[in-house]
Design an enzyme around this catalytic site. Structure first.
Site, PDB file in Angstrom:
ATOM      1  N   GLY A 231       0.821  -1.202   0.000  1.00  0.00           N
ATOM      2  CA  GLY A 231       0.000   0.000   0.000  1.00  0.00           C
ATOM      3  C   GLY A 231       0.851   1.246   0.000  1.00  0.00           C
TER       4      GLY A 231
ATOM      5  CB  SER B 150       0.951   3.632  -4.622  1.00  0.00           C
ATOM      6  OG  SER B 150      -0.352   3.144  -4.330  1.00  0.00           O
ATOM      7  CB  SER B 151      -2.079   6.428  -1.987  1.00  0.00           C
ATOM      8  OG  SER B 151      -2.817   5.266  -1.660  1.00  0.00           O
ATOM      9  N   GLY B 152      -1.532   7.345   0.815  1.00  0.00           N
ATOM     10  CA  GLY B 152      -1.982   7.304   2.200  1.00  0.00           C
ATOM     11  C   GLY B 152      -0.863   7.119   3.209  1.00  0.00           C
TER      12      GLY B 152
ATOM     13  NE  ARG C  93      -5.894  -3.121  -6.235  1.00  0.00           N
ATOM     14  CZ  ARG C  93      -7.187  -2.926  -6.445  1.00  0.00           C
ATOM     15  NH1 ARG C  93      -7.886  -3.838  -7.095  1.00  0.00           N
ATOM     16  NH2 ARG C  93      -7.781  -1.827  -6.016  1.00  0.00           N
ATOM     17  CG  ASP C  94      -2.722   2.512 -10.623  1.00  0.00           C
ATOM     18  OD1 ASP C  94      -1.809   2.736 -11.432  1.00  0.00           O
ATOM     19  OD2 ASP C  94      -3.863   3.007 -10.730  1.00  0.00           O
TER      20      ASP C  94
ATOM     21  CE  LYS D   3      -4.600   5.522  -7.958  1.00  0.00           C
ATOM     22  NZ  LYS D   3      -5.710   4.993  -7.123  1.00  0.00           N
TER      23      LYS D   3
ATOM     24  CB  SER E 168      -5.814  -2.374  13.045  1.00  0.00           C
ATOM     25  OG  SER E 168      -7.074  -2.948  13.271  1.00  0.00           O
TER      26      SER E 168
ATOM     27  CE1 TYR F  23     -11.199  -1.261   6.517  1.00  0.00           C
ATOM     28  CE2 TYR F  23     -12.230  -0.329   8.480  1.00  0.00           C
ATOM     29  CZ  TYR F  23     -11.139  -0.443   7.638  1.00  0.00           C
ATOM     30  OH  TYR F  23      -9.993   0.249   7.914  1.00  0.00           O
TER      31      TYR F  23
ATOM     32  CE  LYS G 251      -8.141  -2.422   8.211  1.00  0.00           C
ATOM     33  NZ  LYS G 251      -6.732  -2.386   7.738  1.00  0.00           N
TER      34      LYS G 251
END
Length: 264
Positions: free
Chosen positions: A8, A10-12, A33-34, A37, A138, A152, A156
């Site tokens: 993860g 690529s962002s955030g 995935r992208d 990005k 989490s 969701y 978590k």
């Protein structure tokens, strides 16, 4: 100094953590995935830390064979990471009676199994290299059930259980495990949640403020460095962590009020 691996990335929060650790001098491998990005994230990391090596791996973390192969490739090219952060995840709120089982399966696949595959593939190489730190991301939904997060929250909750066990099991191998419970954080994921979030859910989740990704990432990095199991930024997450079982009845009462007032 060994590299840092971030799913993860690529962002955030994942991207923010990768950039902060690159500024400390770590080479970085980011997984998402992208590919577009990822390339954009690589440029951002290199702008902040021009002298590090940043490698991108386009992969779906829920695909066990693919993510394991990508991690094996990264370890072979860069060495075992000193820090590994499983940040890939997504949330799509909605009512249990309306959401298909496939959406439940997809959120569990990405949020829980994606982190499991990531951790499982790296724990052995990290132990052989002398240890390191693993970070898991989490959510406050792991402390108490929140209306609208039936697909969701279980992912978590599961991640919380995994972290608490691995914190004990991996410690003798020199690997620390830290789990972060971020408050609402300004990320593409949070923005995407708004599209399907029931009205009552939006009201229930108000009041905790909005954090930026970088301060949350810094709290996680600091917590890992100190060997802490739990990082819970902000008064809301800290309160849920320390007193969740005591205040759960009050939170359920509050949720029922919001449901009656605002409906689904």
């Amino acid at each position: 100094m060994r590299p840092v691996f971030v799913s993860g990335g690529s962002s955030g929060i994942g991207y923010a953590a990768a950039k902060l650790l690159a500024q400390k001098g770590h080479d970085i491998a980011i997984f998402a995935r992208d590919s577009v990005k990822l390339a954009r994230a690589r440029d951002g990391i290199l702008a902040a830390a021009p002298n590090v090596d940043v490698r991108c791996f386009a992969v779906d973390v829920s695909d066990r064979a693919a993510v394991t192969a990508a991690l094996d490739e990264a370890v072979a090219a860069m060495g075992a990471p000193e820090v590994a952060i499983a940040s890939a995840g997504f949330a799509q709120p909605g009512l249990f009676s309306e959401q298909p089982l496939e959406l439940h399966e997809r959120q569990m696949a990405v949020n829980y199994f994606g982190a499991l595959y990531f951790t499982k593939a790296l724990a052995g190489p990290m132990a052989k290299a002398g240890g390191g730190q693993i970070g898991l991301i989490s959510s406050g939904t792991a402390f108490v059930g929140i209306y609208g997060y039936g697909a969701y929250a279980p992912s978590k909750f599961a991640l919380r259980g995994l972290a608490e066990i691995l914190h004990l099991e991996l410690e003798p191998q020199g690997i620390g495990v830290t789990i972060c419970y971020p408050p609402d954080t300004e990320t593409p994921q949070l923005e995407a949640e708004k599209a399907t979030k029931p009205a009552a859910t939006a009201k229930i989740s108000e009041g905790g403020g909005l954090w930026q990704a970088e301060p949350v990432a810094q709290r996680l990095i600091d917590g890992m460095a100190r060997g802490r199991l739990v990082v819970a930024p902000g008064f809301q997450m800290a309160g849920l962590h320390r007193f969740g079982s005591l205040i759960a009845p009050v939170l359920r009462w509050h949720q029922r009020r919001m449901i009656r007032k605002f409906g689904p």
